[in-house]
Structure formats: C-alpha cells, structure tokens
Design an enzyme around this catalytic site. Structure first.
Site, PDB file in Angstrom:
ATOM      1  N   ARG A  54       0.864  -1.179   0.000  1.00 47.44           N
ATOM      2  CA  ARG A  54       0.000   0.000   0.000  1.00 47.44           C
ATOM      3  C   ARG A  54       0.907   1.238   0.000  1.00 47.44           C
ATOM      4  O   ARG A  54       2.114   1.122   0.050  1.00 47.44           O
ATOM      5  CB  ARG A  54      -0.982   0.008   1.179  1.00 47.44           C
ATOM      6  CG  ARG A  54      -0.565  -0.686   2.404  1.00 47.44           C
ATOM      7  CD  ARG A  54       0.047   0.108   3.560  1.00 47.44           C
ATOM      8  NE  ARG A  54      -0.098   1.511   3.546  1.00 47.44           N
ATOM      9  CZ  ARG A  54       0.901   2.336   3.749  1.00 47.44           C
ATOM     10  NH1 ARG A  54       2.141   1.879   3.926  1.00 47.44           N
ATOM     11  NH2 ARG A  54       0.734   3.630   3.747  1.00 47.44           N
ATOM     12  N   GLY A  55       0.260   2.420  -0.034  1.00 49.50           N
ATOM     13  CA  GLY A  55       1.029   3.656  -0.133  1.00 49.50           C
ATOM     14  C   GLY A  55       1.161   4.014  -1.604  1.00 49.50           C
ATOM     15  O   GLY A  55       1.593   3.180  -2.418  1.00 49.50           O
ATOM     16  N   ALA A  56       0.757   5.249  -1.947  1.00 48.33           N
ATOM     17  CA  ALA A  56       0.629   5.614  -3.361  1.00 48.33           C
ATOM     18  C   ALA A  56       1.892   5.352  -4.205  1.00 48.33           C
ATOM     19  O   ALA A  56       1.815   4.674  -5.240  1.00 48.33           O
ATOM     20  CB  ALA A  56       0.173   7.070  -3.467  1.00 48.33           C
ATOM     21  N   ARG A  90      -6.825  -0.384  -7.116  1.00 44.19           N
ATOM     22  CA  ARG A  90      -7.216   0.661  -6.156  1.00 44.19           C
ATOM     23  C   ARG A  90      -7.452   1.951  -6.945  1.00 44.19           C
ATOM     24  O   ARG A  90      -6.623   2.328  -7.770  1.00 44.19           O
ATOM     25  CB  ARG A  90      -6.145   0.857  -5.073  1.00 44.19           C
ATOM     26  CG  ARG A  90      -6.086  -0.352  -4.123  1.00 44.19           C
ATOM     27  CD  ARG A  90      -5.309  -0.063  -2.872  1.00 44.19           C
ATOM     28  NE  ARG A  90      -6.039   0.769  -1.942  1.00 44.19           N
ATOM     29  CZ  ARG A  90      -5.491   1.296  -0.845  1.00 44.19           C
ATOM     30  NH1 ARG A  90      -4.219   1.094  -0.569  1.00 44.19           N
ATOM     31  NH2 ARG A  90      -6.201   2.040  -0.022  1.00 44.19           N
ATOM     32  N   GLN A 196      -2.265   2.274   9.955  1.00 46.60           N
ATOM     33  CA  GLN A 196      -0.948   2.489   9.334  1.00 46.60           C
ATOM     34  C   GLN A 196      -0.019   3.254  10.283  1.00 46.60           C
ATOM     35  O   GLN A 196       1.185   3.039  10.293  1.00 46.60           O
ATOM     36  CB  GLN A 196      -1.099   3.299   8.037  1.00 46.60           C
ATOM     37  CG  GLN A 196      -1.714   2.567   6.875  1.00 46.60           C
ATOM     38  CD  GLN A 196      -3.208   2.786   6.804  1.00 46.60           C
ATOM     39  OE1 GLN A 196      -3.854   3.039   7.807  1.00 46.60           O
ATOM     40  NE2 GLN A 196      -3.776   2.680   5.614  1.00 46.60           N
ATOM     41  N   ASP A 237      -2.143  10.816  -1.942  1.00 48.58           N
ATOM     42  CA  ASP A 237      -2.458   9.786  -2.952  1.00 48.58           C
ATOM     43  C   ASP A 237      -2.776  10.388  -4.296  1.00 48.58           C
ATOM     44  O   ASP A 237      -2.671   9.719  -5.331  1.00 48.58           O
ATOM     45  CB  ASP A 237      -3.624   8.927  -2.466  1.00 48.58           C
ATOM     46  CG  ASP A 237      -3.184   8.133  -1.256  1.00 48.58           C
ATOM     47  OD1 ASP A 237      -3.219   8.677  -0.146  1.00 48.58           O
ATOM     48  OD2 ASP A 237      -2.754   6.976  -1.443  1.00 48.58           O
ATOM     49  N   ASN A 247      -5.633  12.532   0.672  1.00 52.56           N
ATOM     50  CA  ASN A 247      -4.795  11.630   1.480  1.00 52.56           C
ATOM     51  C   ASN A 247      -5.710  10.789   2.370  1.00 52.56           C
ATOM     52  O   ASN A 247      -6.941  10.893   2.283  1.00 52.56           O
ATOM     53  CB  ASN A 247      -3.784  12.439   2.309  1.00 52.56           C
ATOM     54  CG  ASN A 247      -2.715  11.560   2.945  1.00 52.56           C
ATOM     55  OD1 ASN A 247      -2.170  10.664   2.289  1.00 52.56           O
ATOM     56  ND2 ASN A 247      -2.422  11.770   4.213  1.00 52.56           N
ATOM     57  N   LYS A 248      -5.135   9.986   3.196  1.00 50.82           N
ATOM     58  CA  LYS A 248      -5.875   9.050   4.056  1.00 50.82           C
ATOM     59  C   LYS A 248      -6.993   9.743   4.826  1.00 50.82           C
ATOM     60  O   LYS A 248      -6.820  10.869   5.292  1.00 50.82           O
ATOM     61  CB  LYS A 248      -4.861   8.407   5.015  1.00 50.82           C
ATOM     62  CG  LYS A 248      -5.394   7.408   5.985  1.00 50.82           C
ATOM     63  CD  LYS A 248      -6.210   6.319   5.369  1.00 50.82           C
ATOM     64  CE  LYS A 248      -5.483   5.533   4.299  1.00 50.82           C
ATOM     65  NZ  LYS A 248      -6.385   4.578   3.578  1.00 50.82           N
TER      66      LYS A 248
HETATM   67  O1  MRU Z   1      -4.635   3.101   2.072  1.00 46.26           O
HETATM   68  P1  MRU Z   1      -3.166   3.357   2.036  1.00 46.26           P
HETATM   69  O2  MRU Z   1      -2.437   2.797   3.210  1.00 46.26           O
HETATM   70  O3  MRU Z   1      -2.563   2.945   0.717  1.00 46.26           O
HETATM   71  O4  MRU Z   1      -3.061   4.933   2.133  1.00 46.26           O
HETATM   72  C1  MRU Z   1      -1.790   5.512   2.169  1.00 46.26           C
HETATM   73  C2  MRU Z   1      -1.817   6.977   2.352  1.00 46.26           C
HETATM   74  O5  MRU Z   1      -2.863   7.591   2.447  1.00 46.26           O
HETATM   75  C3  MRU Z   1      -0.496   7.677   2.332  1.00 46.26           C
HETATM   76  O6  MRU Z   1      -0.512   8.801   3.160  1.00 46.26           O
HETATM   77  C4  MRU Z   1      -0.208   8.126   0.894  1.00 46.26           C
HETATM   78  O7  MRU Z   1      -0.305   7.030   0.030  1.00 46.26           O
HETATM   79  C5  MRU Z   1       1.097   8.752   0.740  1.00 46.26           C
HETATM   80  S1  MRU Z   1       2.383   7.557   0.862  1.00 46.26           S
HETATM   81  C6  MRU Z   1       3.854   8.277   0.539  1.00 46.26           C
END
Ligand code: MRU
Length: 347
Positions: A54-56, A90, A196, A237, A247-248
C-alpha cells in the site's frame, strides 16, 4: 543511479528478482516480516487490492514491476492486457495509472526488440530508482521548511519507506529533519481502521531512532490546539490540478485544526502524485472499502452483530489549508493552479 544518502531504510517493501516481485505483507507488520511471491501481474493486483502492499508511490512502483512480469509472459500484448487489471486494484492513488502508462510508453517504443522483457524489467527498475531519488530530494527540501531546532511535528497514516521505494515522503522529511537536529519528537496518528500510523509509521520511526509518540486520531486536534505541534507533514495519494490534496481519511480534520491554530500543514509528494487531468479535489475518486474493516479492530469484532458501517478510505484537503507541497522538483508555495502548472512544466 541514486546518490548516497545518510539515512537507511528499516526494510525493503518489495524486492525484484528479475522474474518475481517479492512483496512485504504489510498486513502482518510490525509482528511478522513475511514476503509474498508475486509471479504474475494478477498476483501484484491482488496484493495491492488486499493492502498487502500500500502507499501511493509503492503502489505505482509495484505496478511498474507487474508490467515487467506481463512483458515476460506475453510481450507488449501481455502488458496491454495487464494494464486494466492493475488499474482496477485501487482507484484513488494516481501513481498507479502514472506507472502503468509510463511502462506502456516504454513498451511501445521497444516493440520488436530482442530482449524486450529484459528491457521492461530495467525500465521498472529505473522507475523504482527514480522514486527513491525523489524521496531523498524531497527529504532535503522539506526539512528546509523547519526554521528552528527541536521542532515537534505530527504525521498521519504512513508516508514512509513502506509506502514508497524507500525513505518515504512525509516520513523522509521528518527523518532527515531529525538528522539535522530540527525535530525533537514526532506524533503519529494511529489511522483507523488499518492502523498504518501505529503499525507502520511508529515502527519505522522507532527503527530509525526518531523519538515518536502514538496518539489516537481524535487526539490530533487537541494536541495541535495545546501548542504541542510546530508543523504537520503528510503524504498524498493524488493532488488535483488546483492543488487540492487527497490523502488518508482523517487528514482533512487535521488540516482544519492546524489552520485554526496557525500550525503549518505541508503535503509531501512526488510529481507522479499530481494529476493534471483532475481539475479539483471533488473529481478525485474516493475508495470505499469493506465495512468489515471498520466493524473490527484487527480480527476482533467491536461493533454489535448486524451493525452497518461506512468505510471511506481517503478525504480531500482543500488547497487553502495546505501551506506548501514539497515535490522533488521544488516546493510549491503558495498552492494554486498556476504554481502546480509551473512545477509540472519545470524539468
Ligand atoms: O490506504 P493506504 O495505506 O494505501 O493509504 C496511504 C496513504 O494515504 C499515504 O498517506 C499516501 O499514500 C502517501 S504515501 C507516501
């Protein structure tokens, strides 16, 4: 090739063998370090959808390797067939689409060349290496936003090595600023429901020796108001063409509190996170995940049987709450349509 850098990563989120992508299963962290073997683009899509990875930016890097796996199996046609499967994994992180179209462009240029699959493997490796270099550049630029020593900062979700090719975006800035003596403590919001913050970000900071304190998400505004936070750094993201930052889920609330109490709120994201085709945050697709992830904490059911829940995975922070966006090409400040356009065209 990436230049040497003083900070090391706790663990590699993916490993490429040339014919296999080994994916660290982040659902098991911090208790177990287990790698899943992905030998097909479908395996990578499944790992992405299930949030094993996970993570963009990492979603983008893994997709680039998935396209290399597709090239090995079926050449350019195989890459074309794999693209929509990966894109469906996603919807919010635009880095996925960025990586897939980057690899398709590389593939198109190389059709008919002998060693096509090896070339695609190298292209994915370069994509990964560029993300790592971008993180290092953002760390240095972002740390310059802190003007004094011993700041107390806050971050949300996980924008660290585990969300990228290494080091991270917001976490990279905080780690580098700590290295310079500019950060005394970081507050990590736990980030319900996937946690996270508590499972991943806290783990990364503890491994890196950065003093870190875990707080519940609903404590963030209180802490900001009490004067305990000098700056907030988050990842993203997707950033719309007008500067709205997705973002999250929960990030928007933190940004509102920060604005109210005049605490600078910064987003840190590579250029691949900016979506010039998305005019504003209201057009960003917000992923809705299974309600089961909200009704439980880990595997433990909390809500009564039969309860309903909604699970929005992301939110959008309007650009007027964002003090600056740190990219590898420079700091965007003020954040508006014109400054975003300028950075996209600056090479
Ligand atoms: O659902 P996730 O864990 O993929 O979400 C991740 C985030 O929201 C991060 O803050 C974002 O991807 C930036 S990661 C450098």
């Amino acid at each position: 090739m990436a230049k040497s850098f003083p900070l090391k990563d706790p663990v590699a989120p993916v490993r490429w063998t040339g014919s296999l992508l080994k994916v660290l299963d982040q659902r098991l962290l911090p208790h177990k370090v287990v790698y899943l073997n992905c030998s097909t683009p479908e395996d990578v899509a499944r790992a992405t959808k299930s949030m094993a990875l996970r993570g963009a930016p990492l979603i983008g890097c893994a997709a680039a390797y998935a396209m290399a796996l597709a090239a090995r199996r079926g050449g350019f046609r195989g890459m074309e067939a794999a693209a929509p499967k990966l894109l469906r994994a996603r919807p919010t992180a635009v880095n996925l689409a960025h990586a897939v179209s980057h690899m398709l462009a590389k593939g198109r240029q190389a059709v008919g060349i002998r060693n096509f699959a090896d070339m695609m493997s190298q292209a994915a490796g370069r994509y990964y290496a560029l993300d790592l270099q971008a993180n290092r550049d953002m760390a240095v630029l972002g740390a310059s936003l802190l003007k004094k020593r011993n700041c107390r900062v806050m971050t949300y979700c996980n924008a660290g090595a585990l969300a990228t090719s290494g080091l991270g975006t917001a976490v990279g800035v905080i780690r580098y600023a700590h290295h310079l003596g500019k950060v005394e403590r970081v507050y990590c919001c736990e980030t319900r429901p996937y946690l996270q913050g508590s499972r991943l970000t806290l783990w990364e900071f503890m491994k890196a020796g950065v003093p870190a304190t875990l707080i519940t998400d609903n404590a963030a505004a209180h802490l900001i108001k009490s004067g305990a936070v000098d700056a907030v750094f988050v990842g993203s993201d997707r950033i719309a063409a007008n500067g709205d930052v997705c973002n999250k889920i929960g990030t928007y609330g933190v940004a509102l509190a920060a604005k109210r109490d005049r605490v600078p709120f910064y987003a840190v994201a590579p250029i691949s996170t900016i979506d010039p085709r998305c005019p504003s945050g209201s057009r960003i697709p917000i992923e809705e995940r299974s309600s089961a992830e909200v009704l439980k904490v880990g595997s433990c059911r909390i809500a009564p049987r039969g309860a309903r829940a909604a699970h929005f995975a992301f939110d959008v922070t309007p650009r007027d709450l964002v003090g600056a966006i740190v990219t590898e090409r420079g700091i965007i400040k003020p954040v508006n349509r014109r400054s975003i356009k300028r950075i996209l065209h600056a090479i």
